[in-house]
Write an enzyme that holds these catalytic residues in place. Structure first.
Site, PDB file in Angstrom:
ATOM      1  N   LYS A 146      -4.288 -11.696  -6.029  1.00  0.00           N
ATOM      2  CA  LYS A 146      -5.529 -12.067  -5.344  1.00  0.00           C
ATOM      3  C   LYS A 146      -6.679 -11.211  -5.886  1.00  0.00           C
ATOM      4  CE  LYS A 146      -5.773  -8.905  -1.538  1.00  0.00           C
ATOM      5  NZ  LYS A 146      -6.065  -8.541  -0.198  1.00  0.00           N
ATOM      6  N   LYS A 181       0.827  -1.209   0.000  1.00  0.00           N
ATOM      7  CA  LYS A 181       0.000   0.000   0.000  1.00  0.00           C
ATOM      8  C   LYS A 181       0.855   1.250   0.000  1.00  0.00           C
ATOM      9  CE  LYS A 181      -4.291  -1.728   1.963  1.00  0.00           C
ATOM     10  NZ  LYS A 181      -5.206  -1.735   3.099  1.00  0.00           N
ATOM     11  N   LYS A 206     -11.206  -5.967  -4.144  1.00  0.00           N
ATOM     12  CA  LYS A 206     -12.212  -4.957  -4.465  1.00  0.00           C
ATOM     13  C   LYS A 206     -11.571  -3.642  -4.892  1.00  0.00           C
ATOM     14  CE  LYS A 206     -12.645  -4.537   0.528  1.00  0.00           C
ATOM     15  NZ  LYS A 206     -13.317  -5.113   1.679  1.00  0.00           N
TER      16      LYS A 206
HETATM   17  P1  TYM Z   1     -10.621  -7.130   4.361  1.00  0.00           P
HETATM   18  O1  TYM Z   1     -11.753  -6.247   4.704  1.00  0.00           O
HETATM   19  O2  TYM Z   1      -9.650  -6.693   3.330  1.00  0.00           O
HETATM   20  O3  TYM Z   1     -11.164  -8.538   3.906  1.00  0.00           O
HETATM   21  C1  TYM Z   1     -12.133  -9.248   4.652  1.00  0.00           C
HETATM   22  C2  TYM Z   1     -11.804 -10.724   4.653  1.00  0.00           C
HETATM   23  O4  TYM Z   1     -11.772 -11.228   3.308  1.00  0.00           O
HETATM   24  C3  TYM Z   1     -10.578 -11.954   3.096  1.00  0.00           C
HETATM   25  N1  TYM Z   1     -10.205 -11.825   1.671  1.00  0.00           N
HETATM   26  C4  TYM Z   1     -10.010 -12.870   0.865  1.00  0.00           C
HETATM   27  N2  TYM Z   1     -10.067 -14.195   1.063  1.00  0.00           N
HETATM   28  C5  TYM Z   1      -9.812 -14.993   0.012  1.00  0.00           C
HETATM   29  N3  TYM Z   1      -9.492 -14.527  -1.221  1.00  0.00           N
HETATM   30  C6  TYM Z   1      -9.439 -13.213  -1.467  1.00  0.00           C
HETATM   31  N4  TYM Z   1      -9.152 -12.762  -2.685  1.00  0.00           N
HETATM   32  C7  TYM Z   1      -9.687 -12.309  -0.397  1.00  0.00           C
HETATM   33  N5  TYM Z   1      -9.717 -10.960  -0.292  1.00  0.00           N
HETATM   34  C8  TYM Z   1     -10.026 -10.684   0.981  1.00  0.00           C
HETATM   35  C9  TYM Z   1      -9.566 -11.278   4.009  1.00  0.00           C
HETATM   36  O5  TYM Z   1      -8.460 -12.120   4.264  1.00  0.00           O
HETATM   37  C10 TYM Z   1     -10.407 -11.017   5.234  1.00  0.00           C
HETATM   38  O6  TYM Z   1     -10.474 -12.174   6.041  1.00  0.00           O
HETATM   39  N6  TYM Z   1      -7.415  -6.473   8.131  1.00  0.00           N
HETATM   40  C11 TYM Z   1      -8.625  -7.145   7.734  1.00  0.00           C
HETATM   41  C12 TYM Z   1      -9.817  -6.783   8.585  1.00  0.00           C
HETATM   42  C13 TYM Z   1      -9.611  -6.949  10.051  1.00  0.00           C
HETATM   43  C14 TYM Z   1      -9.632  -8.165  10.773  1.00  0.00           C
HETATM   44  C15 TYM Z   1      -9.438  -7.803  12.129  1.00  0.00           C
HETATM   45  C16 TYM Z   1      -9.758  -9.490  10.399  1.00  0.00           C
HETATM   46  C17 TYM Z   1      -9.429  -5.956  10.947  1.00  0.00           C
HETATM   47  N7  TYM Z   1      -9.316  -6.454  12.208  1.00  0.00           N
HETATM   48  C18 TYM Z   1      -9.375  -8.783  13.133  1.00  0.00           C
HETATM   49  C19 TYM Z   1      -9.697 -10.457  11.421  1.00  0.00           C
HETATM   50  C20 TYM Z   1      -9.517 -10.097  12.747  1.00  0.00           C
HETATM   51  C21 TYM Z   1      -8.947  -6.762   6.303  1.00  0.00           C
HETATM   52  O7  TYM Z   1      -8.519  -5.778   5.815  1.00  0.00           O
HETATM   53  O8  TYM Z   1      -9.840  -7.573   5.688  1.00  0.00           O
END
Ligand code: TYM
Length: 330
Positions: free
Chosen positions: A195, A113, A198
């Site tokens: 990957k 990022k 969005k």
């Molecule tokens: P975020 O909002 O980017 O994504 C949400 C969840 O989706 C999963 N994910 C994917 N899994 C498989 N293939 C993909 N292409 C893919 N893209 C996204 C992410 O791994 C995630 O599980 N930092 C985290 C949010 C967060 C969080 C937490 C998660 C904040 N605090 C505490 C767990 C525990 C995030 O940005 O996810």
């Protein structure tokens, strides 16, 4: 009574893709019977990159509606918005005091990022994984269902728990990840080396949970595969492998069956079926989502209830932490 605890979060910073769904959200409702389950909409993480405030607010409702539409039950799970529970920011500050700059500098998501937008190198982007550790550790979490891209952040949460426990005495549970083998990383439809995300500028590279049938069918049709004309599940055919994983996740069929079924077919036949399969699997979720989005009052009542439960649970841990680091209790 002695249920283990599961915690996870999703950012409300864009439309959710089937990567978010298959890698994380789909598993949330499956876990809520067996575990003490806590799911957050992590709006404080979203402001580490620029946001339009009215959009952020809208997307917070949207993620909540999607949580519920995919089967999360507020009677069984604690569902809340991160900014409603100030313990998250408070614990983040304490954990910052034991986080090493060097370790945060090595986080691949930060490196990605920060290399993309030099002018927006803010401190919150840097300490993003510390806030994530606070989210998890506040609830004495045993398991964190996430996608593969969060593995390193989870390692950091574990490190911080262990470091705090050894510096101040046992306080936090050390959490484990729950990463799905086949769906932990759903790949970009246009470039199966990346990957699915969005934030990709090419809308054909991802499928949104709210895409309509025609859009889904069209995007799957255009997904990059290969010219081997050999319907196989192998690392050498990453594009096809990704589509087979998606098929398997939505249908519940195992990979072997799928390969047998399409072995003598053109890729296009498989793709056509896959598009329809995804659209049909998402349709009931989309219908439920539409209903929920027309009742903001209901969504707000869920937010309020969830915030109360989460505040109660998180402050139990935060109070212990404040005591251990030497803050005066009044
Ligand atoms: P975020 O909002 O980017 O994504 C949400 C969840 O989706 C999963 N994910 C994917 N899994 C498989 N293939 C993909 N292409 C893919 N893209 C996204 C992410 O791994 C995630 O599980 N930092 C985290 C949010 C967060 C969080 C937490 C998660 C904040 N605090 C505490 C767990 C525990 C995030 O940005 O996810």
């Amino acid at each position: 009574m002695n249920k283990k605890t599961v915690f996870s979060g999703v950012q409300p910073s864009g439309n959710l893709t089937i990567g978010n769904y298959l890698g994380a959200i789909k598993n949330f409702s499956r876990l809520q019977d067996e575990y003490n389950s806590i799911y957050s909409i992590v709006d404080m993480h979203s402001i580490t990159v620029p946001q339009v405030p009215s959009e952020l607010r809208k997307r917070t409702y949207e993620v909540l509606a999607l949580y519920l539409a995919t089967g999360l039950d507020p009677e069984k799970s604690t569902i809340f918005v991160q900014s409603h529970v100030s313990a998250h920011a408070e614990l983040c500050w304490v954990l910052n005091s034991i986080s090493y700059m060097g370790q945060l500098n090595r986080m691949t998501q930060y490196k990605d990022k920060s290399s993309k937008s030099e002018e927006n190198l803010n401190a919150a982007l840097f300490t993003y994984p510390v806030l994530m550790a606070a989210d998890i550790l506040l609830y004495q979490t045993d398991f964190v269902p996430v996608g593969e891209d969060q593995r390193q952040h989870l390692e950091l949460a574990r490190d911080l728990a262990i470091r705090f426990n050894s510096k101040y005495s046992d306080t936090f549970k050390v959490p484990d990840n729950l990463i799905q083998k086949e769906t932990g990383k759903i790949y970009n439809l246009k470039n199966p080396e990346l990957k699915m995300s969005k934030s990709d500028p090419d809308a054909n590279s991802y499928i949104l949970m709210l895409d309509d049938k025609d859009t889904i069918v069209r995007k799957v049709k255009r997904a990059v595969t290969d010219s081997l004309a050999n319907f196989n599940y192998s690392k050498e055919q990453k594009g096809l492998q990704n589509l087979i994983n998606i098929y398997s996740a939505f249908s519940g069929e195992d990979v072997k069956n799928i390969v047998n079924k399409y072995r003598n077919e053109n890729y296009s036949v498989f793709k056509e079926d896959l598009g329809i399969l995804i659209a049909e699997a998402l349709k009931p979720i989309q219908n439920e989502y539409d209903k929920l989005m027309s009742d903001k009052g209901y969504l707000e009542s869920i937010m309020k209830e969830g915030a109360e439960k989460a505040r109660y649970l998180s402050y139990k841990t935060l109070r212990k932490v404040y005591k251990k680091v030497g803050f005066v209790q009044i």
